[in-house]
Design an enzyme around this catalytic site. Structure first.
Site, PDB file in Angstrom:
ATOM      1  N   GLU A 118      33.279  39.104  65.497  1.00  0.00           N
ATOM      2  CA  GLU A 118      33.109  39.070  64.037  1.00  0.00           C
ATOM      3  C   GLU A 118      34.404  38.659  63.341  1.00  0.00           C
ATOM      4  OE1 GLU A 118      31.684  42.786  62.564  1.00  0.00           O
ATOM      5  OE2 GLU A 118      29.627  42.468  63.252  1.00  0.00           O
ATOM      6  N   HIS A 751      32.604  32.755  26.518  1.00  0.00           N
ATOM      7  CA  HIS A 751      33.562  31.840  27.125  1.00  0.00           C
ATOM      8  C   HIS A 751      33.440  31.876  28.642  1.00  0.00           C
ATOM      9  CE1 HIS A 751      36.292  32.278  23.332  1.00  0.00           C
ATOM     10  NE2 HIS A 751      35.325  31.390  23.170  1.00  0.00           N
ATOM     11  N   LEU A 770      50.381  45.553  28.099  1.00  0.00           N
ATOM     12  CA  LEU A 770      51.123  44.936  26.988  1.00  0.00           C
ATOM     13  C   LEU A 770      51.831  46.000  26.149  1.00  0.00           C
ATOM     14  CD1 LEU A 770      48.441  42.285  26.063  1.00  0.00           C
ATOM     15  CD2 LEU A 770      50.830  41.725  26.542  1.00  0.00           C
TER      16      LEU A 770
END
Length: 1092
Positions: A118, A751, A770
């Site tokens: 695998e 979008h 931020l």
């Protein structure tokens, strides 16, 4: 949206069909689909291997980690599969936060293998290229592959090789499997590129001595590449995320979207919810959803959706009625609210789109009142005052509570009102009229030389930055710090006259010396000039067919604004970058395939070109330059003070939200210095930091605003730059899309890039980062304006910003077409029409939509009734008209009209000329007797004259009775055309007084001469008068007027045109040469005076 998930079956189908590899791919096309409707006996007939092999069964519904969830049945026979499905098929299950019904399963052959056989392989797209991930241990326990797997970056436009795969990915793979795996991975990558995949994962990929087996697969493709890949993809079905049903209404809107140049999106989240939205704009739609969720409405939010890109009134109506239909199916104890919101539009005519919504509200006024729906409206943009007025009016006339607000109200304030968190103002402030830019508020008639007194920005404009310098060969060019100035000149690609006029009006109001548009490029016409206005004066702008000519003749141009379509934007942009004079390109088109965008970005980086877009409205530098439709109409330019520079620069993804930022910044600060909308795609040509760092280096910019978005990680670069001290100016930042983490299933916002693929890409995570980095981050979008005002006020107090004195801008005349749209002027129409209206979504004949014309099966006769007589005529009248057309269609080649047509056709003339030649012979002597017969017989009958008196009078006056007489037919050889019409008229007409009168006249005339019969022209003429007078559709005066104006001759003209066209086609088909009349059929005689 671009990247869309496809089902495992679809992904494997693509792989088996199109992979090119020397590795032996096993079990090709060996899969069977199972749903609740599946007939297993028939399934076994279609797939005989189901009866002979051990099997694997699993749901195929975009569910991750199915093995861990116990949703894979392994090593079963067909009866075992059926037993396993009994407890799962059509049963509800929970995957993470999402609950859904298991309804689609895939059966495949079971592949016996060892654990060491695998492997894990995955290919996914990033901005810089495509990563290939490989791990030598695959399966359900693969774990964190991002940390464990080997990675190989294949850069944009680079090729993958088996050697690079072996060296970079297969170091832990046994030697006997390296060649097979390398060949398969190269083939897989090429398939990924050719079919525009954006994500392709196989886990596990099993390699045994027999070959390669693809066991489990997950994939996404770039749906915008449909026009390129349609032949290979076929019709792809994109399943919804697990936990969300695929509703027919969503499919209906998706179909409308596909057929429209506009954008129409709808996702149903909770059809029983009480909060419904109908929002204009991809960015604004996310902001409204965020605000609803922030105020505790997540469980009641019924839908996500958006309409944008200037949809027509009919498209908006169809969209609105779909939402109103959905929200009025089930009652809610607290009633329902509909939020019709939006930012300030750049180019969409708000009144036109609102008309569609108003129509839908009127149609659904009963259900809306029954379900106690309250509507809140907030919008801005071109003609928004008229839009708000009609919305308010429909509230008053229908009795539905509709609260209407404009740009004076913060965009999301209506959400708080709708949810009961803030009071509803009784009398909202009235905004200035759209036409307010017609007035010079200074009272001065002169045009100011400059639109503002000297300010910090203008004093230092010369040292703001410089265009990129030429780099050494082989080194990427540096990009310009200053993209636009008062001297910037551009070329516009595409025939976008409205956008160009808007740019010139902006230039004029900014007191520029010259227009910013030097030329246009439009490859579909030859070189010519296009007329525009520069203030009051008309000027000509050159339009070129070839971009090379435009560049050569306008060396001062350094900006290209591309309105090319999504299909041609890539080629035109790559061509533009061949010209070193261009340093900025704005790409407006939405829906460019991501692979093409990445090639554009790579070329732009190498050449030092700044790309704004794709999928953008552009950008604006107040007092200097604007791209296309950015900033909207002049009234918004003036309201947001965009005609002169301020101190605040912003960067946004959304075009509509950039205009909203113009509004917010103008109301809370001294205005905008520069603003750019980078576009909503996953890979915008330039990123947030490209512009934020430009603003940092621009002395005129004193503070920066960033409107980020869910999806991507670009905002973290801003965090890094703040921490490193590269950005020192105050940055106010907010990332929209915070609602996404509250939804139980994945929602793709308007979008293409607004989708988080990992936790760090969520808006919540980015806002947190931020804030920690030192940016000013509000608690929600609602507070964005307050934070901007607070930071600005602080900078003014510190003396960093010194607001300049306002000077009014020059006035710009309004275009006639827009003034008419606003209802400010009126002008007599050049001509009037009452039979047809093609302006709306549907053609209308005399008040009847074309769809209704076909539904009622009124046929050609009924259509003629609408267009000629403005009436819906009775069925027998429609049939009579059609019979008249049939019997007048032709009367052989010998008659003058057919003869002329034939001669003309044989002279090589075209169809129109030949037909006209035949039609010009129609008159009193040939074919034009219908009107004359109708008039003569009507006058005689109406005056009470007996038939014999009428015949004697005409004889005495030396006049022919029109409609009487035939060259061939007679009382003994009747015209069967007349007989057919007579039988029908006698059977169906209510009365035939004039026809009976004419037949009495015929008895008199045929007693004198057998061929003086009532001919077909005469019959149609008198029968038509009977029809007009007795069908109950016309007054007597109206009936007489139609005869007087020549309507009846129209029947002959229309009917005989069919025959003339037949003769023309016949001559062409028989290839008959030029006709010359034989001499022996001409009698040549001398003039009379000579023969005597």
């Amino acid at each position: 949206m671009s990247a869309k998930a496809i089902s495992e079956q679809t992904g494997k189908d693509f792989l088996y069909k199109y992979i090119c590899t020397s590795a032996a791919v096993q079990n090709r096309f060996r899969y069977a689909n199972v749903t609740a409707e599946t007939d297993f006996d028939r399934l076994a007939q279609e797939h005989p291997w189901l009866l002979t092999e051990r099997l694997v069964v699993k749901p195929d519904q975009l569910i991750k980690r199915r093995g861990k969830l116990g949703l894979v049945g392994v090593n079963l026979d067909l009866s075992g599969v059926r037993e396993w499905l009994k407890t799962r098929l059509m049963k509800e299950t929970t995957v993470g936060k999402a609950k859904g019904i298991l309804k689609n399963f895939l059966i495949e052959p079971f592949v016996a293998h060892k654990q060491e056989e695998e492997f894990y392989v995955c290919v996914y797209a990033t901005r810089e290229g495509d990563y290939v991930l490989f791990h030598h241990e695959g399966g359900v326990d693969v774990g964190d592959v991002d940390a464990k797997a080997k990675k190989l970056l294949v850069g944009v436009d680079e090729k993958i090789t088996e050697e690079s795969v072996k060296k970079g990915l297969l170091t832990h793979v046994p030697n006997d499997k390296k060649a097979v795996l390398a060949s398969f991975i190269v083939g897989l990558f090429n398939l990924y590129e050719d079919l525009f995949f954006t994500y392709l994962e196989i886990n596990p990929l099993v390699v045994t001595k027999d070959g390669v087996y693809v066991l489990d697969m997950a994939a996404k493709i770039d749906a915008t590449a449909d026009y390129i890949c349609k032949a290979k993809w076929g019709d792809v079905e994109f399943p919804p995320p697990f936990g969300r049903e695929a509703y027919p209404e969503e499919a209906y809107i998706a179909d409308l979207d596909a057929k429209s140049g506009a954008s129409l999106k709808l996702t149903l989240l909770n059809p029983r919810g009480r909060i419904w939205t109908m929002v204009a704009g991809g960015g604004a739609s996310v902001v409204y959803s965020d605000t609803i969720c922030d105020l505790g409405g997540v469980d009641e939010l019924a839908n996500y959706g958006e309409y944008s890109g200037a949809p027509s009134e009919q498209q908006t109506y169809d969209y609105a009625k779909t939402i109103l239909s959905l929200m009025t199916r089930e009652k809610h104890p607290d009633g329902k609210v509909l939020i019709i919101g939006g930012s300030i539009a750049n180019f969409t005519n708000v009144a036109a789109t609102f008309k569609g919504i108003v129509r839908a509200i009127r149609d659904y006024q009963g259900p809306l009142k029954e379900h106690e729906v309250t509507i809140f409206v907030r919008r801005g943009g071109p003609n928004y005052q008229e839009g708000l007025r009609v919305m308010g009016e429909v509230g008053k006339t229908t009795g539905i509570p509709i609260h209407v607000f404009g740009t004076e109200t913060h965009m999301t304030a209506i959400v708080g009102m709708a949810l009961g968190h803030r009071p509803i103002p009784n009398q909202p402030p009235v905004a200035a009229h759209t036409a307010n830019f017609l007035l010079n508020s200074s009272g001065s008639t002169s045009t100011p030389a400059s639109s503002r007194t000297a300010s910090f920005s203008e004093n230092r404009a010369k040292v703001e930055g410089s265009p990129a310098k030429k780099a050494k060969t082989g080194v990427p060019h540096a990009k310009a710090t200053t993209l636009f100035s008062k001297q910037t000149k551009s070329i516009v690609w595409g025939m976008q006259t409205r956008a160009v006029q808007g740019m010139m009006d902006f230039d004029y109001v900014c007191s520029r010396d010259e227009p910013s548009v030097a030329a246009m490029v439009y490859p579909f016409t030859g070189d010519h000039k296009q007329k525009f206005y520069w203030g009051h004066k008309e000027i000509l702008v050159p339009v070129y067919k070839n971009m090379g000519d435009a560049m050569k003749k306008h060396p001062e141009v350094d900006v290209l604004i591309s309105f090319a379509s999504l299909r041609s934007a890539f080629d035109s942009t790559m061509e533009t970058m061949q010209y070193p004079q261009i340093h900025t390109i704005a790409i407006i088109a939405e829906g460019i395939p991501e692979a093409h965008t990445r090639k554009i970005i790579k070329a732009a980086d190498e050449k030092g070109v700044t790309i704004i877009g794709p999928a953008t409205v552009g950008g604006i530098k107040p007092g200097c330059f604007k791209i296309g439709n950015t900033g909207g109409m002049l009234d918004n330019i003036l309201a947001s003070k965009l005609y002169r520079p301020g101190s605040v620069a912003y960067v946004s993804r959304s075009g509509g939200m950039s205009n909203e930022l113009n509004n917010i910044i103008s109301r809370t600060t001294d205005g905008v210095f520069e603003g750019v909308a980078i576009g909503g795609d996953r890979y915008p040509g330039s990123v947030f930091t490209d512009h934020v760092l430009r603003y940092q280096d621009s002395p005129g910019v004193k503070m920066i605003v960033v409107l980020g978005e869910i999806g991507g990680t670009e905002e973290y670069k801003i965090c890094q730059a703040i921490k490193q001290g590269r950005i020192t100016k105050p940055v106010v930042c907010w990332c929209i899309g915070t609602c996404a983490t509250m939804f139980s299933s994945e929602v793709q916002f308007g979008h293409a890039g607004a989708c988080a693929n990992q936790a760090s890409e969520t808006a919540v995570a980015k806002n947190k980062a931020l804030k920690e980095a030192g940016a000013f981050v509000p608690k929600s979008f609602d507070e964005l304006g307050e934070i901007i005002k607070s930071v600005y006020t602080d900078l003014v107090a510190k003396g960093v910003i010194k607001p300049a004195e306002e000077v009014p801008p020059p006035t710009v005349p309004m275009d006639y077409s827009w003034a008419r749209e606003l209802g400010l002027i009126r002008k007599p129409a050049s001509f009037m029409t009452s039979i047809c209206d093609e302006r709306g979504q549907e053609l209308i004949y005399a008040g009847m939509p074309i769809t209704e014309v076909f539904k009622t099966e009124m046929g050609l006769g009924g259509t003629l009734g609408l267009l000629w007589f403005q009436r819906r005529l009775p069925r027998y009248a429609c049939q009579f008209i059609e019979m008249c057309l049939m019997v007048t269609a032709d009367h052989g080649p010998a008659v003058s009209g057919a003869h002329n047509t034939i001669v003309c056709a044989r002279a090589g003339k075209d169809l129109i000329s030949s037909l006209t030649s035949g039609l010009l012979t129609i008159g009193d002597r040939f074919g034009g007797a219908l009107d004359a017969a109708a008039k003569q017989f009507s006058k005689a009958f109406d005056s009470g004259m007996l038939p014999m008196e009428f015949v004697n009078k005409m004889k005495k006056e030396g006049k022919l009775i029109m409609g009487i007489g035939h060259r061939v037919k007679s009382i003994n050889n009747p015209d069967m055309r007349v007989q057919i019409l007579k039988d029908f008229v006698k059977q169906h007409f209510p009365a035939t007084q004039l026809l009976d009168y004419a037949l009495d006249v015929e008895k008199i005339t045929t007693s004198k001469k057998p061929n003086l019969i009532l001919n077909v022209d005469g019959f149609i003429g008198v029968a038509f008068v009977d029809l007009l007078r007795t069908c109950d559709g016309f007054t007597r005066d109206e009936a007489d007027e139609f005869v007087e104006i020549g309507a009846l001759n129209g029947i002959f003209v229309l009917g005989r045109s069919m025959g003339f066209i037949g003769h023309y086609l016949d001559q062409k088909r028989l290839k008959q040469g030029l006709y010359r009349h034989p001499w022996d059929d001409i009698s040549y005689v001398l003039p009379e005076h000579m023969s005597m």
